[in-house]
Design a protein around this motif. Structure first.
Motif, mmCIF file in Angstrom:
data_model
loop_
_atom_site.group_PDB
_atom_site.id
_atom_site.type_symbol
_atom_site.label_atom_id
_atom_site.label_comp_id
_atom_site.label_asym_id
_atom_site.label_seq_id
_atom_site.Cartn_x
_atom_site.Cartn_y
_atom_site.Cartn_z
ATOM 1 N N ALA A 11 -40.753 -5.672 -4.813
ATOM 2 C CA ALA A 11 -40.149 -4.806 -5.711
ATOM 3 C C ALA A 11 -40.764 -3.374 -5.459
ATOM 4 O O ALA A 11 -39.876 -2.211 -5.649
ATOM 5 C CB ALA A 11 -40.597 -5.189 -7.027
ATOM 6 N N ALA A 12 -42.084 -3.038 -5.144
ATOM 7 C CA ALA A 12 -42.430 -1.872 -4.988
ATOM 8 C C ALA A 12 -41.974 -1.298 -3.682
ATOM 9 O O ALA A 12 -41.770 0.019 -3.529
ATOM 10 C CB ALA A 12 -44.120 -1.905 -4.686
ATOM 11 N N MET A 13 -41.595 -2.095 -2.678
ATOM 12 C CA MET A 13 -40.730 -1.445 -1.297
ATOM 13 C C MET A 13 -39.500 -1.103 -1.625
ATOM 14 O O MET A 13 -39.171 -0.227 -0.798
ATOM 15 C CB MET A 13 -40.846 -2.727 -0.402
ATOM 16 N N ALA A 14 -38.871 -1.460 -2.804
ATOM 17 C CA ALA A 14 -37.669 -1.072 -3.091
ATOM 18 C C ALA A 14 -37.346 0.327 -3.336
ATOM 19 O O ALA A 14 -36.505 0.858 -3.590
ATOM 20 C CB ALA A 14 -37.145 -1.926 -4.140
ATOM 21 N N ASN A 15 -38.621 1.185 -3.690
ATOM 22 C CA ASN A 15 -38.582 2.448 -3.944
ATOM 23 C C ASN A 15 -38.113 3.249 -2.994
ATOM 24 O O ASN A 15 -38.690 2.862 -1.511
ATOM 25 C CB ASN A 15 -40.107 2.744 -4.154
ATOM 26 N N ASP A 16 -37.588 4.332 -3.041
ATOM 27 C CA ASP A 16 -37.007 5.187 -1.956
ATOM 28 C C ASP A 16 -38.222 6.448 -1.871
ATOM 29 O O ASP A 16 -37.640 7.393 -1.218
ATOM 30 C CB ASP A 16 -35.665 6.064 -2.332
ATOM 31 N N ALA A 17 -39.396 6.296 -2.313
ATOM 32 C CA ALA A 17 -40.319 7.196 -2.213
ATOM 33 C C ALA A 17 -40.585 7.642 -0.503
ATOM 34 O O ALA A 17 -40.386 6.801 0.228
ATOM 35 C CB ALA A 17 -41.532 6.978 -3.041
ATOM 36 N N PRO A 18 -41.225 8.758 -0.180
ATOM 37 C CA PRO A 18 -41.775 8.958 1.205
ATOM 38 C C PRO A 18 -42.541 7.778 1.389
ATOM 39 O O PRO A 18 -43.268 7.303 0.445
ATOM 40 C CB PRO A 18 -42.271 10.301 1.224
ATOM 41 N N PRO A 19 -43.077 7.606 2.615
ATOM 42 C CA PRO A 19 -43.850 6.468 3.077
ATOM 43 C C PRO A 19 -45.242 6.693 2.456
ATOM 44 O O PRO A 19 -45.927 5.700 2.274
ATOM 45 C CB PRO A 19 -44.014 6.875 4.690
ATOM 46 N N ALA A 20 -45.810 7.963 2.460
ATOM 47 C CA ALA A 20 -47.105 8.072 1.913
ATOM 48 C C ALA A 20 -47.124 7.601 0.491
ATOM 49 O O ALA A 20 -48.357 6.796 -0.030
ATOM 50 C CB ALA A 20 -47.750 9.380 1.817
ATOM 51 N N LYS A 21 -46.267 7.914 -0.523
ATOM 52 C CA LYS A 21 -46.417 7.415 -1.810
ATOM 53 C C LYS A 21 -45.882 5.786 -1.945
ATOM 54 O O LYS A 21 -46.503 5.153 -2.664
ATOM 55 C CB LYS A 21 -45.172 8.345 -2.578
#
Length: 142
Positions: A11-21
């Protein structure tokens, strides 16, 4: 025992944030998941000590998924030049190893405090998350 953690990480990986975030989110998720589970550490450590002899293909797939999640974020960041390239397994264990060992040694640290009167400070979940996020940033900074 492994499924809830891997579901939370997915679920956390489904985020489209940049790699650091995204890596910060995944570290937060893994630490909180381990801390929320009373069964994960003893089972995980037993399985590791036994060389994974009792792990079935489903459990191995879940553990491999955790590894792939962390190393995938690191590879993505290296490809985007926001992380320096690092050995994927060493990077993964640099982040996961301290969490497992710190939490698993809590009873030993308590005995040392009681028997030897040597204080080995504990760390709550938030402190451990911040520490591992700092380690990740420093390890991966370009």
């Amino acid at each position: 025992v492994f499924a809830p953690i891997t579901e939370r990480v997915r679920a956390a990986m489904a985020n489209d944030a940049p790699p650091a975030k995204k890596l910060e989110l995944v570290i937060d998720t893994i630490v909180r998941s381990v801390d929320d589970s009373t069964h994960f550490l003893p089972i995980f450590l037993r399985e590791i000590a036994d060389g994974g002899a009792r792990l079935g293909s489903e459990e191995l797939a879940l553990l491999a998924g955790l590894f792939a999640s962390v190393t995938g974020i690191i590879a993505e960041g290296a490809k985007q030049k926001s992380f320096q390239p690092v050995h994927p397994a060493l990077a993964h264990f640099t982040l996961i190893g301290p969490l497992i060992m710190f939490r698993a040694t809590a009873p030993v640290r308590a005995r040392i405090r009681s028997v030897r009167q040597i204080e080995i400070p504990d760390a709550d979940t938030d402190m451990l998350v911040r520490h591992l996020q700092m380690v990740a940033r420093r390890m991966l900074q370009v």
